[in-house]
Design a protein around this motif. Structure first.
Motif, PDB file in Angstrom:
ATOM      1  N   VAL A 134       0.838  -1.205   0.000  1.00 33.06           N
ATOM      2  CA  VAL A 134       0.000   0.000   0.000  1.00 33.06           C
ATOM      3  C   VAL A 134       0.873   1.255   0.000  1.00 33.06           C
ATOM      4  O   VAL A 134       0.594   2.221  -0.709  1.00 33.06           O
ATOM      5  CB  VAL A 134      -0.960   0.000   1.208  1.00 33.06           C
ATOM      6  N   ALA A 135       1.956   1.220   0.778  1.00 35.79           N
ATOM      7  CA  ALA A 135       2.832   2.389   0.831  1.00 35.79           C
ATOM      8  C   ALA A 135       3.530   2.632  -0.496  1.00 35.79           C
ATOM      9  O   ALA A 135       3.772   3.783  -0.876  1.00 35.79           O
ATOM     10  CB  ALA A 135       3.874   2.209   1.934  1.00 35.79           C
ATOM     11  N   LEU A 136       3.835   1.581  -1.228  1.00 40.33           N
ATOM     12  CA  LEU A 136       4.497   1.756  -2.518  1.00 40.33           C
ATOM     13  C   LEU A 136       3.526   2.147  -3.629  1.00 40.33           C
ATOM     14  O   LEU A 136       3.936   2.712  -4.646  1.00 40.33           O
ATOM     15  CB  LEU A 136       5.248   0.476  -2.899  1.00 40.33           C
ATOM     16  N   TYR A 140       2.897   8.231   0.338  1.00 39.68           N
ATOM     17  CA  TYR A 140       3.273   7.373   1.461  1.00 39.68           C
ATOM     18  C   TYR A 140       4.604   6.646   1.261  1.00 39.68           C
ATOM     19  O   TYR A 140       5.008   5.867   2.109  1.00 39.68           O
ATOM     20  CB  TYR A 140       2.186   6.337   1.722  1.00 39.68           C
ATOM     21  N   ARG A 141       5.272   6.883   0.168  1.00 43.58           N
ATOM     22  CA  ARG A 141       6.528   6.171  -0.097  1.00 43.58           C
ATOM     23  C   ARG A 141       7.612   6.512   0.912  1.00 43.58           C
ATOM     24  O   ARG A 141       8.484   5.698   1.176  1.00 43.58           O
ATOM     25  CB  ARG A 141       7.016   6.468  -1.506  1.00 43.58           C
ATOM     26  N   HIS A 142       7.561   7.701   1.468  1.00 39.46           N
ATOM     27  CA  HIS A 142       8.568   8.084   2.461  1.00 39.46           C
ATOM     28  C   HIS A 142       8.370   7.347   3.787  1.00 39.46           C
ATOM     29  O   HIS A 142       9.297   7.277   4.598  1.00 39.46           O
ATOM     30  CB  HIS A 142       8.536   9.595   2.705  1.00 39.46           C
ATOM     31  N   TYR A 143       7.197   6.797   4.002  1.00 41.01           N
ATOM     32  CA  TYR A 143       6.899   6.084   5.245  1.00 41.01           C
ATOM     33  C   TYR A 143       6.958   4.569   5.082  1.00 41.01           C
ATOM     34  O   TYR A 143       6.458   3.835   5.931  1.00 41.01           O
ATOM     35  CB  TYR A 143       5.520   6.489   5.763  1.00 41.01           C
ATOM     36  N   CYS A 144       7.564   4.117   4.030  1.00 38.72           N
ATOM     37  CA  CYS A 144       7.673   2.681   3.774  1.00 38.72           C
ATOM     38  C   CYS A 144       8.575   1.988   4.805  1.00 38.72           C
ATOM     39  O   CYS A 144       8.493   0.779   5.004  1.00 38.72           O
ATOM     40  CB  CYS A 144       8.194   2.452   2.360  1.00 38.72           C
TER      41      CYS A 144
END
Length: 87
Positions: free
Chosen positions: A43-45, A50-54
């Motif tokens: 989901v983060a990708l 939200y990629r910074h919170y992966c």
């Protein structure tokens, strides 16, 4: 008369958190958290914002994976020890 190698008064009582059912329960829960974190990574990708919170689901996945491996190793080593004691 042969002396017993491990008399009953020398046996240490295992704590409740080191029992087989508890280790199995922890392994199942760690597996569920591991699969949940895989879903969190996907989901983060998918979303650019939200990629910074992966790193959060990756950290959770690695910690639950370590816990899962340790508990499964503990259960398997006990099973091997029990089978060797029975022989």
């Amino acid at each position: 008369m042969k002396l017993d190698k491990n008399p009953s008064f020398r046996k240490l009582a295992a704590p409740w958190y080191d029992s087989d059912p508890f280790c199995l329960m922890i392994s199942i829960l760690a597996g569920l958290v591991f699969s949940f974190s895989i879903a969190g990574i996907s989901v983060a990708l998918e979303h650019q914002q939200y990629r910074h919170y992966c790193w959060v689901p990756i950290t959770v996945m690695s910690l639950s994976g370590i816990l899962l491996v340790i508990n499964l190793f503990r259960i398997l080593s006990r099973m091997v020890n029990r089978s060797s004691e029975e022989k």
